[in-house]
Design a protein around this motif. Structure first.
Motif, PDB file in Angstrom:
ATOM      1  N   SER A 175       0.893  -1.153   0.074  1.00 52.36           N
ATOM      2  CA  SER A 175       0.060  -0.124  -0.029  1.00 52.36           C
ATOM      3  C   SER A 175       0.919   1.370  -0.053  1.00 52.36           C
ATOM      4  O   SER A 175       0.564   2.101  -0.677  1.00 52.36           O
TER       5      SER A 175
ATOM      6  N   ASP B 147      -9.992  10.910  -3.175  1.00 51.05           N
ATOM      7  CA  ASP B 147     -11.234  11.564  -2.709  1.00 51.05           C
ATOM      8  C   ASP B 147     -11.327  13.074  -2.952  1.00 51.05           C
ATOM      9  O   ASP B 147     -10.478  13.700  -3.240  1.00 51.05           O
TER      10      ASP B 147
ATOM     11  N   ARG C 254      -7.454   6.484  -2.150  1.00 54.97           N
ATOM     12  CA  ARG C 254      -8.321   5.521  -1.853  1.00 54.97           C
ATOM     13  C   ARG C 254      -7.892   3.969  -2.657  1.00 54.97           C
ATOM     14  O   ARG C 254      -8.969   3.310  -2.352  1.00 54.97           O
ATOM     15  N   SER C 255      -6.963   4.049  -3.185  1.00 54.33           N
ATOM     16  CA  SER C 255      -6.822   2.980  -3.970  1.00 54.33           C
ATOM     17  C   SER C 255      -5.416   2.068  -3.698  1.00 54.33           C
ATOM     18  O   SER C 255      -4.521   1.773  -4.488  1.00 54.33           O
TER      19      SER C 255
ATOM     20  N   SER D 182      -4.558  -0.497  -2.158  1.00 54.69           N
ATOM     21  CA  SER D 182      -4.184  -1.916  -2.023  1.00 54.69           C
ATOM     22  C   SER D 182      -5.032  -2.525  -3.240  1.00 54.69           C
ATOM     23  O   SER D 182      -5.700  -1.843  -3.839  1.00 54.69           O
TER      24      SER D 182
ATOM     25  N   LEU E  67      -7.068  -4.806  -2.884  1.00 52.87           N
ATOM     26  CA  LEU E  67      -8.559  -4.852  -2.724  1.00 52.87           C
ATOM     27  C   LEU E  67      -9.333  -3.824  -3.557  1.00 52.87           C
ATOM     28  O   LEU E  67     -10.394  -3.814  -3.910  1.00 52.87           O
ATOM     29  N   ASP E  68      -8.485  -2.777  -3.598  1.00 52.09           N
ATOM     30  CA  ASP E  68      -9.270  -1.339  -4.177  1.00 52.09           C
ATOM     31  C   ASP E  68      -8.721  -0.988  -5.703  1.00 52.09           C
ATOM     32  O   ASP E  68      -9.461  -0.556  -6.299  1.00 52.09           O
ATOM     33  N   TYR E  69      -7.650  -1.602  -5.817  1.00 52.29           N
ATOM     34  CA  TYR E  69      -7.110  -1.246  -7.085  1.00 52.29           C
ATOM     35  C   TYR E  69      -7.076  -2.802  -7.970  1.00 52.29           C
ATOM     36  O   TYR E  69      -6.096  -3.381  -7.664  1.00 52.29           O
ATOM     37  N   THR E  70      -7.907  -2.611  -8.870  1.00 51.73           N
ATOM     38  CA  THR E  70      -7.972  -4.112  -9.656  1.00 51.73           C
ATOM     39  C   THR E  70      -7.077  -4.100 -10.909  1.00 51.73           C
ATOM     40  O   THR E  70      -7.151  -3.250 -11.799  1.00 51.73           O
TER      41      THR E  70
END
Length: 605
Positions: free
Chosen positions: A154, A539, A545-546, A548, A550-553
């Motif tokens: 992260s 934001d 907000r991205s 990891s 999990l949030d950055y695909t």
């Protein structure tokens, strides 16, 4: 540590940073404008006067991260006795890191050695020096002991260069028959909180707006905008994919306006092979961008045939809810700078080639060993390549811009040829023969047709070996391609399924076809992420907000199935001695445009 923070107004992207009443992020910088780049081709006013149709569109591109396997890391060891520094870094720019560390610590560059060993990916984001690569050796020197720093996932995603995040306003003028007249572009380029390498990306974007087409006029402006985001850099494509996306989407819009098939609009505007070398008119430095070869109509026709374009159109007419899209591309490979390579042939027949590349898993050592072995006339297993080490050659550049095969490959071919020539000259002296009649191998030198007259290599080469050094004076070379995508779009969920994907590429003479295929497969996965999956989000308060996965695909095995279908086209090359061209980014650049075109096509059914 206790922090007492007073939040300031934020602008996490160029839209927020340029909106009326936007907070000023740098004192004395009006409108968050860091600078402006303007470029022109031809006479834009005349182009619009003669146009029969004008189409316009505003495009916004999501910010993306490098998303490589291995987060950045650095280890520094200070040699007190030698007053020198050794640095191991997860970088794609050992020479850039050496330069920065030496300058910041007040050291002569030759007292700093930087190595990059077995780096787990980079994709452009590691192509610049970072603060940690200076801080670690500074601390190591002060403490007199090795120091290591390793980023968490992260932490890395939040602090390493991003790309894209741009907004483009485009206006395309054409004749009623679909021939291009001119293009106007106004681009807001997100450079982040301060200027990194990506701030200077405008030319990469704008020069690739021309693509494979005759574009008589271009009037372009890039405004570099400060935001609260991490500074921008070069990530796979390096801005080429932004320019490519813009022109390809505008051609689809033009086709829709005129009621002409998108493939036919492209065919009417392609540069023809008999026009090569082709001067685009785009200004670059003291000259203009000149394509050194390519058969763009054959690329398009091959892609259309491979995807079954006419059959898809028939199926659509019968009610099939499919979408098909095509996108052409022309990619500048290399950075146009001199590249050095050297070779040492030892008395035992082993060969070491020293090159300036900084590999991160692309197979540089394998492919460059093949070049040296072929030009030297040596068995491949006797050749070792030293790369990712500032002690290899005095000066080089980062591994980027799809430059290694073209620039380092040509340098390796030159120096291996020079070493072979020197060995033949040494053999000719001992054998009292014409060098043209002398054959050399790890066994030694002999006169052609007279194997009994052989001088062992150990008697030819001095104890330190036979050395050669050469410089390849690069002028850039241009790879090209055409991609075609077939997709299904679920009208209920909006999900996109890629049914087939075709890549037709002209990457010059392949050194190692398996590595070329691997680059194209990986490039496709990267481009698919740009098109459908990846977005680095800030934001309204400027918080990231991205950080990891999990949030950055990113694309996984499921998204890249079925794999892309690869087809090679070879064309004449001008001014490129070995015919090598880059392929590291050509698998990525047209993917967002091809996927967007296919989705757009499906939604029109």
């Amino acid at each position: 540590v206790a922090l007492d923070l007073e939040p300031l107004p934020a602008a996490g992207d160029v839209v927020a940073a340029t909106a009326p009443g936007a907070p000023l992020l740098h004192e004395g910088v009006a409108g968050n404008l860091a600078g402006v780049t303007r470029r022109t081709i031809g006479d834009a006013a005349a182009a619009w006067t003669g146009a029969g149709v004008v189409v316009s569109r505003r495009l916004r591109l999501a910010r993306v991260a490098g998303a490589y396997l291995e987060p950045r890391s650095v280890t520094a060891a200070w040699d007190q006795a030698g007053d020198s520094l050794t640095l191991w870094s997860s970088t794609q720019s050992v020479y850039g890191v050496r330069h920065q560390v030496a300058a910041m610590l007040g050291l002569a560059p030759e007292r700093v050695r930087v190595l990059a060993e077995d780096v787990g990916g980079a994709f452009g984001a590691k192509g610049m020096p970072y603060a940690e690569e200076v801080l670690a050796p500074a601390v190591a020197r002060r403490l007199g002991r090795p120091v290591r720093w390793v980023a968490g996932r992260s932490e890395d995603t939040a602090a390493t260069a991003h790309a894209h995040g741009d907004v483009l306003e485009l206006e395309l003028a054409a004749t009623a028959g679909g021939r291009l007249c001119g293009l106007r572009v106004r681009m807001l380029h997100d450079i982040g909180a301060h200027a990194g390498p990506g701030a200077d990306q405008g030319d990469n974007v704008l020069s690739h707006l021309v693509c494979a087409y005759r574009l008589p006029a271009l009037e372009a402006e890039v405004r570099q905008i400060y935001t609260n985001a991490v500074p921008s850099g070069f990530i796979r494509g390096g801005g080429r994919e932004v320019g490519n996306f813009a022109i390809e989407r505008m051609l689809d819009l033009l086709a829709s306006r005129l009621g002409i098939d998108p493939a036919e609009v492209r065919r009417r505007n392609l540069v023809q092979p008999e026009e090569m070398p082709y001067d685009t008119g785009y200004p670059r430095g003291d000259s203009t961008v000149v394509y050194d070869g390519g058969d763009y109509p054959r690329l398009l026709d091959t892609a259309l045939g491979a995807i079954g374009y006419d059959d898809v159109r028939r199926r659509q007419a019968d009610g099939a809810r499919l979408g098909v899209g095509v996108a052409c591309c022309v990619e500048s490979t290399g950075i146009g700078v001199p590249e050095t390579a050297r070779v040492n042939v030892r008395p035992d027949g082993s060969v070491t080639a020293f090159v300036g590349s900084t590999p991160q898993g692309q197979g540089h050592r394998t492919s460059l060993a093949q070049v040296v072995a072929e030009r030297l006339g040596w068995p491949l297993e006797r050749v070792t390549v030293v790369a990712g080490d500032t002690d290899a050659v005095p000066r080089s550049y980062n591994s980027a811009a799809s430059r290694t095969a073209y620039e380092v490959g040509n340098a390796a071919a030159l120096v291996a040829t020079a070493a072979r020539r020197r060995l033949r000259e040494l053999g000719a002296e001992r054998l009292e023969a014409d060098p043209a009649d002398v054959e050399v191998s790890p066994d030694g030198a002999r006169v052609r047709g007279a194997p009994a007259r052989t001088v062992p290599l150990a008697e030819l080469a001095p104890a330190g070996g036979v050395e050669a050094s050469e410089v390849f004076d690069s002028r850039r070379s241009f790879a090209s391609g055409c991609h075609a995508a077939l997709v299904d779009v679920d009208p209920e969920t909006g999900s996109v399924t890629v049914l087939r994907y075709v890549i037709v590429h002209d990457s010059g003479r392949a050194i190692n076809p398996l590595l070329v295929d691997g680059q194209l497969h990986g490039g496709y996965a990267h481009g698919l992420g740009y098109a459908l999956l990846e977005e680095a989000v800030y934001d309204e308060e400027g918080a990231f907000r991205s950080a990891s996965f999990l949030d950055y695909t990113i694309a996984s095995a499921a998204e890249v199935a079925p794999p892309p279908e690869l087809h090679e086209v070879r064309s004449e090359v001008f001014g490129n001695p070995e015919g090598f061209k880059g392929v590291g980014e050509s698998g990525t650049i047209p993917v967002p445009a091809a996927i967007a075109a296919a989705v757009d096509d499906a939604l029109r059914r």
